[in-house]
Write a protein that holds these residues in place. Structure first.
Motif, PDB file in Angstrom:
ATOM      1  N   ARG A 233       0.831  -1.205   0.000  1.00  0.00           N
ATOM      2  CA  ARG A 233       0.000   0.000   0.000  1.00  0.00           C
ATOM      3  C   ARG A 233       0.864   1.253   0.000  1.00  0.00           C
ATOM      4  O   ARG A 233       1.933   1.276   0.626  1.00  0.00           O
TER       5      ARG A 233
ATOM      6  N   ASP B 257      -4.253   8.729   2.872  1.00  0.00           N
ATOM      7  CA  ASP B 257      -5.141   8.068   1.904  1.00  0.00           C
ATOM      8  C   ASP B 257      -4.389   7.008   1.113  1.00  0.00           C
ATOM      9  O   ASP B 257      -3.261   7.246   0.646  1.00  0.00           O
ATOM     10  N   ASP B 258      -5.064   5.882   0.939  1.00  0.00           N
ATOM     11  CA  ASP B 258      -4.486   4.805   0.134  1.00  0.00           C
ATOM     12  C   ASP B 258      -4.675   5.187  -1.344  1.00  0.00           C
ATOM     13  O   ASP B 258      -5.812   5.324  -1.824  1.00  0.00           O
TER      14      ASP B 258
ATOM     15  N   ARG C 161      -7.012   3.389  -3.768  1.00  0.00           N
ATOM     16  CA  ARG C 161      -8.464   3.532  -3.620  1.00  0.00           C
ATOM     17  C   ARG C 161      -8.967   4.861  -4.179  1.00  0.00           C
ATOM     18  O   ARG C 161     -10.141   5.188  -4.048  1.00  0.00           O
TER      19      ARG C 161
ATOM     20  N   SER D 220      -9.746   7.738  -7.103  1.00  0.00           N
ATOM     21  CA  SER D 220     -10.044   7.836  -8.546  1.00  0.00           C
ATOM     22  C   SER D 220      -8.973   8.702  -9.215  1.00  0.00           C
ATOM     23  O   SER D 220      -8.189   9.379  -8.531  1.00  0.00           O
TER      24      SER D 220
END
Lengths: 851, 250
Positions: B64, B70-71, B74, B76
């Motif tokens: 990851r 924030d990953d 995941r 957009s």
């Protein structure tokens, strides 16, 4: 050979990328080949029809005034020393009835005359004939060409209905002519009758159209021609067949020049698109070229190798383009035939276009030259880059400031174009028009950069910051944008130019023609002359009385449209009422007409001439105009001059139908205009006239508006090839713009990668590329309106007098110009959809590694 | 201190089947707010791949990558773009200035993307350019008219335009002479210190590497050594606070 093999090994892996270059050059070659083939085929058909009609003759005797000769003259011709064979020939037109009404050329030959047999039969073998005696004894006997018989599905012994100047008749097919040349002439639409039968069918007893003469073996043709001229009446012309062909070739030159100009424009578009594509391909190989130069290969050798590659590309394109052109020619031949028919007022046959070597060779060479021309500039630009810079920076190109020479050209060319444009009235036309058109197009291309910069602000304001960045960025080094905009400009300017000229022609012709053709109803033949329907055949003068006696008819004014060869002129003969009553037309004469000019013409005391005829023969109002008619020489008083569209380029004479009938001995009319009496419904009177004319005369009764529309439609039909070209051009614009923008994306891959890395989203990248396309579209199309209209004016002033014989008034159609520009812009944006998506989908990491 | 970047057992492979090549193998790394980390190693060791992963330009094959908590896997494309625009700054070895835009425009276009336009954009651009030492006489020039050092300063001003929390620098001195290189390194240090901006710099220049608080050495896609001052929070807790990336949708 080794060099070509090496070039082939270079381009083989890039064939996919070169596909657009191959396709556009192939399309250009196809279009050029199609135009040249169709043109050559129609000219040949024109010439063959003359040859077939002349047989083995070397001299031809015709009526100077046009129209028929006395058949008996053939005996006088035979008495002249040196004349070997002499035979009379009668030509006319008939209309075959059936599912598809077809006009055919009727040839009347004296089958009992041995001279005629010797002159013509050698070239026309009759394969199948019923009893020759029946053929001669029955006036309904005809011979068809093999092509016509099979087209109509007829066999010997079959009958068919036919419309002739004397009304409806029935013909019987008595034999088939099996001769290739005869079958090809008039597209096979040729019918042979015995002279006597033809004279009654065409309503000209005792008449012939021409007398063909073969000179005795040991006599000089020119000398015999002179002797014939001396011994025959004044109204007769004697022509050498060779002179006639030369005259024909001369009259076709201007027309061919225009058609060839259109083919050249198509190739120019192909050059622009190909130059863009090759520039991209070479750009991708910059590093490789840098290495080669570092290893000792000179710039000259590199350019030579790149040109060798372009040569191979051109061979591929020519290989595809020529067969395609051959197919296109089969489609294009009909509209070109229509245009030629309109120009030469002759029915020109639409035939199968044969693959002639010379047009194919010319189109092929033009394709090869186009590819080499397209490759030259990108190749030179590619090898001019410094080796160090190429090896260090790869494909990236930094903007370079303009050299002083470039700046001077950038400033000077538009000024020069403007100067030539303003000086047009004082300079010789023709070649100057071509120079002016070239300068206008070049100046337009140079103005693209400032215009691209100009539209950046509004586009940014409208579509957001990413759009503005894209357009700003593009306007700095607009080589790609320029390429796309140039394709667009040329692609849109050409349709604007062609459609503009066509529309002007249409509007001017229809306005000028209809100004003097008014009324409530028009009566004319249902058949159309020639493929375009540019004219109508003559109908019996009896119909005028029938119409006049119809209840509800207030007045009838008939007109005859004819041609005369001595002097060369068109004839518009009118019933006096057409000149006396304003409801029939607006006869606005040029200043200086004699007092009561129209009344004097109506009374048969004088004539009007159009501006062309006045210029051609230097005529003066109040002076005489000497003409040769079938009744002998006549001097006609010129009462006034009128500006109109002449029947033939040298101009028209307008006179009373009574005078025409007397001098030209012609009782037929072309059409009759009708005024409906007060209190009568036009519709009812129309029905009554149609009923009275009944089945005997195949006539149409229509409103004058219908006639006006028919004239418009005839002009459009004559220029129908313009629509084909416009469509093809827009396809090229779509492909060319898309390609140039794809190249732009490829060239800026790394920039796009860094923009993505610095926070620009896919949507913003997409908007950016589409905004660039929109900017190119707006700039290119905006300029195309100016360039297209300017080219149309230059063309109209420079070429139409040579092609049409009269000066066409240019009426700019801004609606069409804006529609063309909108379609061009739309094509450009549509063409950008794929490159925009490709740019948006670029992986930023990959793009950043792109060199 | 807060966590800005976190890589958890990140592996990055390219290709497939027998042609697969591993660029990073099971790499774990944390970068604190205000930390200056130098990533060093020979060519092909995976330095730039690591930077691309942090910038969300590529996604890991496994593991990851968290930026601002924030990953990235995941997020957009739009969110990733927004992250790069507002949270990250990027400086490239070959500057990657847009060659057709002027110096001013090269900085201001990113301001335009965050809605700063007009006079405000002009003032802020001027401040940024002054801040990195680009003289006003150069502002209307094109990148090709500037020296390498000047171009990299412009690139730095561009990176700072959106006031990012994290600055990524990929071989920022690779195309510069030693004097210009030193000036750029000083600039990076000054940004790090004055603005408390985290900096992750990839370099193979040992001297440049010394500018970092911490040096991470990579070899064949693995971290082989870390040297220098480690951020206390990293040592202290795996639950370290993060400097969050405020998404536009938030």
């Amino acid at each position: 050979m080794n060099r070509l093999l090496l070039a082939w090994s270079q381009i083989r892996p890039q064939l996919g990328q070169l596909l657009i270059a191959v396709a556009t050059i192939a399309l250009g070659v196809a279009l050029a080949a199609a135009i040249l083939l169709a043109n050559a085929s129609l000219v040949r058909s024109f010439e063959e029809s003359i040859d077939v009609l002349a047989g083995r003759a070397e001299l031809q005797v015709t009526a100077l005034a046009g129209g028929p000769l006395e058949e008996g003259l053939v005996e006088r011709v035979r008495t002249v020393a040196g004349v070997g064979e002499a035979a009379a020939l009668l030509l006319g037109t008939a209309y075959l009835e059936g599912r598809e009404q077809v006009s055919v050329r009727v040839i009347g030959v004296d089958m009992l005359d041995e001279s005629a047999v010797r002159l013509y039969q050698a070239g026309a073998q009759v394969a199948a004939m019923e009893d020759p005696l029946i053929f001669l004894n029955r006036p309904d006997s005809v011979l068809f060409t093999r092509a016509l018989a099979s087209q109509r599905g007829l066999e010997v012994g079959d009958t068919l209905g036919v419309e002739l100047p004397i009304g409806r008749e029935v013909w019987t097919l008595r034999g088939i002519i099996d001769d290739d040349a005869v079958s090809r002439a008039f597209g096979g639409r040729l019918v042979v009758m015995d002279l006597f039968s033809a004279q009654s069918a065409l309503g000209v007893p005792g008449a012939a159209t021409q007398i063909d003469v073969k000179v005795l073996p040991d006599h000089d043709v020119t000398e015999v021609g002179s002797r014939l001229r001396e011994s025959l009446p004044e109204h007769v012309a004697v022509e050498l067949l060779a002179d006639r062909r030369a005259q024909l070739a001369g009259s076709l030159t201007a027309f061919q020049l225009v058609i060839d100009l259109i083919g050249a424009m198509a190739l120019l578009l192909a050059v622009l698109v190909t130059a863009n594509r090759l520039s991209t391909v070479y750009q991708e190989r910059l590093w490789e070229m840098g290495v080669m130069r570092a290893l000792g290969i000179s710039r000259f050798k590199l350019v030579r190798d790149l040109l060798a590659e372009a040569f191979l590309v051109s061979l591929l394109a020519v290989g595809i383009g020529l067969p395609l052109g051959f197919l296109f020619a089969q489609i294009l031949v009909a509209p070109v035939a229509d245009t030629m028919s309109l120009n030469f007022k002759e029915a020109i046959a639409t035939t199968w276009v044969a693959p002639r070597p010379l047009p194919l060779l010319v189109a092929g060479l033009a394709g090869v030259l186009s590819a080499l021309l397209a490759a030259l500039s990108p190749a030179v630009q590619a090898v001019r880059r410094s080796v160090v810079s190429v090896l260090a920076k790869g494909r990236r190109r930094d903007p370079q400031p303009d050299s002083p020479a470039k700046r001077y050209v950038r400033l000077g060319l538009p000024i020069l174009a403007l100067a030539v444009w303003l000086l047009r009235p004082f300079l010789p036309q023709g070649a100057l028009a071509a120079v002016a058109m070239f300068l206008i197009a070049a100046a337009g291309a140079l103005l693209l950069t400032p215009i691209l910069r100009g539209v950046a602000g509004p586009i940014g304001w409208l579509f957001g910051i990413s759009a503005q960045i894209g357009v700003e960025d593009q306007s700095r080094t607009p080589s790609r944008a320029l390429g796309a905009a140039a394709v667009l400009m040329a692609g849109v300017a050409i349709p604007i130019w062609m459609v503009g000229v066509t529309e002007s022609f249409q509007e001017y012709v229809v306005d000028a023609v209809m100004k003097i053709r008014r009324g409530d109803l028009v009566v004319e033949s249902q058949f159309e002359l020639g493929a375009t329907g540019a004219g109508r055949p003559s109908v019996s003068g009896e119909v005028v009385d029938i119409i006049a006696r119809t209840p509800g008819v207030d007045a009838v004014g008939a007109a005859v449209i004819a041609k005369s060869m001595s002097p060369k002129m068109g004839i518009l003969a009118l019933d006096p009422v057409r000149l006396r009553r304003a409801e029939f037309g607006d006869w606005a004469l040029e200043p200086g007409a004699l007092p009561g000019a129209l009344e004097r013409v109506a009374a048969g005391e004088a004539i009007l001439v159009d501006t062309n005829l006045q210029a051609t023969y230097d005529l003066e109002v109040g002076g005489p105009f000497r003409v040769l008619t079938p009744s002998g020489a006549a001097e006609l008083l010129v009462a006034g001059v009128i500006r109109t569209v002449p029947i033939i380029p040298s101009g028209d004479v307008i006179l009373s139908r009574e005078v025409y009938r007397r001098l030209w001995r012609d009782e037929t009319i072309t059409r009759a205009f009708v005024l409906v009496g007060a209190g009568h419904a036009i519709h009812d009177v129309r029905g009554r006239i149609a009923d009275r004319l009944g089945d005997r005369y195949r006539l149409d009764v229509k409103s004058v508006d219908d006639l006006s529309e028919w004239f418009s439609a005839a002009v459009w039909a004559a220029f129908s090839f313009v629509r084909v070209l416009v469509l093809l051009t827009l396809v090229v614009v779509l492909v060319g713009c898309g390609d140039a923008l794809a190249a732009n994306v490829l060239e800026r891959t790394r920039e796009l990668g860094s923009m993505r890395a610095l926070g620009m989203s896919r949507r913003q990248i997409r908007v950016m590329v589409l905004a660039q396309a929109l900017a190119i579209g707006l700039a290119g199309s905006g300029l195309a309106i100016l360039v297209g209209l300017a080219m149309a004016v230059a063309f109209t002033e420079g070429f139409t007098p040579a092609v049409l014989g009269w000066e066409l008034e240019f009426r700019p159609s801004l609606g069409i110009a804006f529609l063309g520009a909108a379609l061009g812009t739309l094509s450009c944006v549509l063409g950008a959809l794929v490159p925009a998506e490709r740019a948006a989908r670029l992986s930023p990491a990959v793009a950043l590694r792109y060199e | 201190m807060s966590l800005v970047v976190e890589l958890e057992n990140v592996t990055k492979e390219y290709g497939s089947g027998v042609a697969v090549s591993r660029s990073l193998a099971d790499v774990s790394l944390r970068v604190e707010e205000g930390e200056f980390v130098s990533i060093m190693g020979p060519s092909g060791c995976g330095k730039s791949t690591l930077l691309n992963l942090v910038a969300g330009l590529e996604l890991p094959s496994s593991g990851r990558v968290l930026v601002g908590g924030d990953d990235l896997a995941r997020m957009s494309d739009r969110e990733l773009s927004d992250l790069r625009l507002r949270y990250l700054g990027f400086i490239f070895q070959s500057f990657n200035l847009l060659p057709r835009l002027t110096v001013e425009q090269n900085v201001s276009w990113r301001l335009g993307l965050i809605g700063v336009t007009g006079r405000l954009a002009r003032d802020r651009t001027a401040a940024l350019l002054e801040g990195v030492g680009v003289p006003p006489t150069a502002w209307t020039r094109h990148p090709s008219e500037l020296s390498g050092g000047e171009q990299q300063r412009v690139a730095a001003a561009r990176a700072l335009a959106t006031e990012p929390k994290l600055l990524l620098a990929d071989e920022p001195t690779g195309n510069l002479d030693s004097q210009s290189g030193r000036m750029i390194l000083d600039l990076l240090r000054s940004m790090n210190e004055k603005r408390n901006m985290s900096v992750v710099m990839v370099t193979h220049d040992t001297y440049a590497g010394t500018y970092g608080h911490r040096t991470v050495r990579l070899k064949d896609g693995r971290i082989v050594r870390q040297a220098g001052e480690m951020a206390p929070s990293v040592e202290r807790s795996e639950e370290g606070q993060v400097v969050p990336f405020r998404r536009r949708s938030d």
